[in-house]
Design a protein around this motif. Structure first.
Motif, PDB file in Angstrom:
ATOM      1  N   ARG A 161       0.788  -1.114  -0.026  1.00 24.57           N
ATOM      2  CA  ARG A 161      -0.025   0.025   0.020  1.00 24.57           C
ATOM      3  C   ARG A 161       0.710   1.472  -0.022  1.00 24.57           C
ATOM      4  O   ARG A 161       0.531   2.258  -0.896  1.00 24.57           O
ATOM      5  N   ARG A 162       1.865   1.259   0.903  1.00 24.65           N
ATOM      6  CA  ARG A 162       2.754   2.369   0.896  1.00 24.65           C
ATOM      7  C   ARG A 162       3.701   2.744  -0.550  1.00 24.65           C
ATOM      8  O   ARG A 162       3.857   3.786  -0.652  1.00 24.65           O
ATOM      9  N   PHE A 163       4.027   1.481  -1.039  1.00 23.91           N
ATOM     10  CA  PHE A 163       4.849   1.996  -2.075  1.00 23.91           C
ATOM     11  C   PHE A 163       4.226   1.505  -3.692  1.00 23.91           C
ATOM     12  O   PHE A 163       4.961   1.718  -4.610  1.00 23.91           O
ATOM     13  N   GLY A 164       2.848   0.912  -3.467  1.00 23.10           N
ATOM     14  CA  GLY A 164       2.391   0.540  -4.616  1.00 23.10           C
ATOM     15  C   GLY A 164       2.808  -0.623  -5.260  1.00 23.10           C
ATOM     16  O   GLY A 164       2.487  -1.052  -6.843  1.00 23.10           O
ATOM     17  N   GLY A 165       3.742  -1.422  -4.551  1.00 25.67           N
ATOM     18  CA  GLY A 165       4.149  -2.768  -4.886  1.00 25.67           C
ATOM     19  C   GLY A 165       5.065  -3.075  -4.161  1.00 25.67           C
ATOM     20  O   GLY A 165       5.757  -2.311  -3.371  1.00 25.67           O
ATOM     21  N   LEU A 166       5.731  -4.454  -4.642  1.00 25.95           N
ATOM     22  CA  LEU A 166       7.046  -4.799  -3.766  1.00 25.95           C
ATOM     23  C   LEU A 166       8.008  -4.833  -4.618  1.00 25.95           C
ATOM     24  O   LEU A 166       9.421  -4.693  -3.891  1.00 25.95           O
ATOM     25  N   ASP A 167       8.167  -5.164  -5.776  1.00 25.81           N
ATOM     26  CA  ASP A 167       9.304  -5.418  -6.708  1.00 25.81           C
ATOM     27  C   ASP A 167      10.232  -3.919  -6.663  1.00 25.81           C
ATOM     28  O   ASP A 167       9.579  -2.854  -6.807  1.00 25.81           O
ATOM     29  N   GLY A 168      11.332  -4.199  -6.632  1.00 25.32           N
ATOM     30  CA  GLY A 168      12.214  -3.063  -6.713  1.00 25.32           C
ATOM     31  C   GLY A 168      12.600  -2.305  -5.224  1.00 25.32           C
ATOM     32  O   GLY A 168      13.433  -1.399  -5.147  1.00 25.32           O
ATOM     33  N   LEU A 169      11.981  -2.926  -4.102  1.00 20.34           N
ATOM     34  CA  LEU A 169      12.201  -2.282  -2.900  1.00 20.34           C
ATOM     35  C   LEU A 169      13.315  -2.661  -2.452  1.00 20.34           C
ATOM     36  O   LEU A 169      13.853  -3.761  -2.404  1.00 20.34           O
ATOM     37  N   ARG A 170      14.018  -1.639  -1.665  1.00 14.20           N
ATOM     38  CA  ARG A 170      15.379  -1.788  -0.824  1.00 14.20           C
ATOM     39  C   ARG A 170      15.161  -1.705   0.761  1.00 14.20           C
ATOM     40  O   ARG A 170      14.641  -0.819   1.099  1.00 14.20           O
ATOM     41  N   ILE A 171      15.077  -3.013   1.428  1.00 11.58           N
ATOM     42  CA  ILE A 171      14.924  -3.191   2.637  1.00 11.58           C
ATOM     43  C   ILE A 171      16.124  -3.406   3.467  1.00 11.58           C
ATOM     44  O   ILE A 171      17.056  -4.388   3.155  1.00 11.58           O
ATOM     45  N   LEU A 172      15.934  -2.883   4.673  1.00  9.71           N
ATOM     46  CA  LEU A 172      17.098  -2.799   5.642  1.00  9.71           C
ATOM     47  C   LEU A 172      16.333  -3.624   7.013  1.00  9.71           C
ATOM     48  O   LEU A 172      15.352  -2.997   7.632  1.00  9.71           O
ATOM     49  N   ILE A 173      16.953  -4.810   7.288  1.00  9.55           N
ATOM     50  CA  ILE A 173      16.340  -5.650   8.382  1.00  9.55           C
ATOM     51  C   ILE A 173      17.431  -5.166   9.512  1.00  9.55           C
ATOM     52  O   ILE A 173      18.665  -5.352   9.426  1.00  9.55           O
ATOM     53  N   LEU A 174      16.986  -4.818  10.757  1.00 12.98           N
ATOM     54  CA  LEU A 174      18.040  -4.482  11.997  1.00 12.98           C
ATOM     55  C   LEU A 174      17.494  -5.242  13.106  1.00 12.98           C
ATOM     56  O   LEU A 174      16.621  -5.713  13.198  1.00 12.98           O
ATOM     57  N   ASN A 175      18.699  -5.330  13.896  1.00 17.59           N
ATOM     58  CA  ASN A 175      18.850  -5.576  15.192  1.00 17.59           C
ATOM     59  C   ASN A 175      18.904  -7.263  15.284  1.00 17.59           C
ATOM     60  O   ASN A 175      19.549  -7.965  14.639  1.00 17.59           O
ATOM     61  N   ASP A 176      17.660  -7.796  15.657  1.00 11.45           N
ATOM     62  CA  ASP A 176      17.771  -9.383  15.895  1.00 11.45           C
ATOM     63  C   ASP A 176      17.267 -10.149  14.753  1.00 11.45           C
ATOM     64  O   ASP A 176      16.190 -10.255  14.579  1.00 11.45           O
ATOM     65  N   LEU A 177      18.080 -10.475  14.008  1.00 12.79           N
ATOM     66  CA  LEU A 177      17.978 -11.114  12.650  1.00 12.79           C
ATOM     67  C   LEU A 177      17.500 -12.614  12.784  1.00 12.79           C
ATOM     68  O   LEU A 177      17.177 -13.439  11.731  1.00 12.79           O
ATOM     69  N   ARG A 178      17.410 -13.223  13.994  1.00 19.58           N
ATOM     70  CA  ARG A 178      17.019 -14.472  14.079  1.00 19.58           C
ATOM     71  C   ARG A 178      15.585 -14.593  14.404  1.00 19.58           C
ATOM     72  O   ARG A 178      14.991 -15.898  14.569  1.00 19.58           O
ATOM     73  N   MET A 179      14.940 -13.623  14.484  1.00 21.49           N
ATOM     74  CA  MET A 179      13.412 -13.449  15.109  1.00 21.49           C
ATOM     75  C   MET A 179      12.394 -14.240  13.816  1.00 21.49           C
ATOM     76  O   MET A 179      12.611 -14.123  12.654  1.00 21.49           O
TER      77      MET A 179
END
Length: 310
Positions: A161-179
């Motif tokens: 909804r926020r970006f109009g789609g998912l393809d092409g997004l650049r996503i940074l995942i922070l902190n506990d990557l095991r969750m």
């Protein structure tokens, strides 16, 4: 509406358990998103759409929850159904001197309800509960460090909804990557053309991730990443057992994002937060986590509609 109903007979939801994001493909998520949009429209217009009247959702929460339990229960009630169950296993015969087995409780609630939302501290236990259920559909509401599929459905819908789609997004995942929220999120992103970066707290690097998920690019510094990515997704760090585990936890705040982000970066967090996101972001353009929480009900309403084929 007619188009949705015409396609639902062949979808991945009707009459099925919801256990892992690995079970869903882009066409399934597209159907879920369109149904969620339709549901949001119904809610906004005040239309009284109650297709699940007479249906019962059972909450079986062997571990604590706020948003997951309340969102599922609210979704069922808004669709005309009813809810029962427990938010604390100690109020059942699983607690006290009786020590009834979790298996017996799972069998019982599946006999009483049409759909059961299960949260359990043991990884894989909702799938086990589904194997014990003779008729009720089971939704995994979070299992240990395993998965949290409905949280990811909410997360992906919010990004969509926020970006109009998912393809092409650049996503940074922070902190506990095991969750578990990270594991499910990566499974949900596997079919989309996204670039995923990771920056973990000490001792919380991604480990034993499911096969086929997008690679997590590491080794970059936070300042440069903030200038490039579209979304910063912080996982909770409430699972930290020792204070020293969280000493290098990234805390996102208004000053940090204004200094290093030259665009409208979106901060997401499944909540609860424990220092990962400062409250000074709450009323800024960066905050996407309240939108996530708000989407929790319509997405789960859409999911329940699809599961019941209506």
């Amino acid at each position: 509406m007619a188009t949705l109903r015409a396609t639902r007979h062949a979808d991945a939801f009707t009459g099925r358990h919801v256990l892992s994001m690995g079970d869903y493909h882009p066409r399934d998520l597209d159907l879920l998103f369109r149904t969620a949009d339709e549901t949001r429209s119904d809610l906004a217009s005040g239309r009284d759409h109650r297709p699940l009247a007479g249906r019962l959702l059972m909450s079986a929460f062997f571990d604590k929850s706020t948003r997951t339990r309340l969102a599922h229960e609210t979704a069922m009630i808004r669709l005309g159904g009813t809810v029962a169950g427990f938010a604390d296993a100690t109020v059942t015969r699983a607690g006290g001197t009786t020590q009834e087995s979790d298996d017996d409780i799972a069998r019982m609630v599946s006999l009483y309800g049409d759909v059961v939302v299960v949260r359990h501290p043991e990884t894989g236990w909702p799938a086990h509960a589904a194997s014990l259920s003779e008729a009720a559909m089971v939704i995994n509401g979070g299992d240990g460090v395993g998965e949290h599929p409905t949280q990811t459905m909410v997360d992906l819908y919010t990004m969509h909804r926020r970006f109009g789609g998912l393809d092409g997004l650049r996503i940074l995942i922070l902190n506990d990557l095991r969750m578990r929220c990270v594991r499910s999120l990566l499974l949900g992103l596997r079919h989309f053309d996204c670039t995923v970066y990771g920056l973990s707290a000490s001792g919380k690097d991604a480990a034993a991730l499911p096969e086929g998920v997008p690679p997590i690019h590491t080794g970059r510094d936070l300042d440069s990443l903030l200038s490039e990515v579209d979304i910063v997704y912080s996982s909770p760090t409430v699972a930290a057992e020792r204070p020293e585990d969280s000493l290098d936890r990234v805390t996102l705040n208004r000053d940090l994002l204004r200094r290093h982000s030259g665009h409208d970066i979106t901060v997401m967090h499944p909540l609860p937060r424990k220092g990962e996101v400062d409250t000074d972001l709450d009323d800024t353009r960066f905050a996407g986590y309240w939108e996530q929480a708000d989407n929790g009900v319509p997405v789960r309403m859409a999911l329940l509609r699809l599961m019941f084929g209506c």
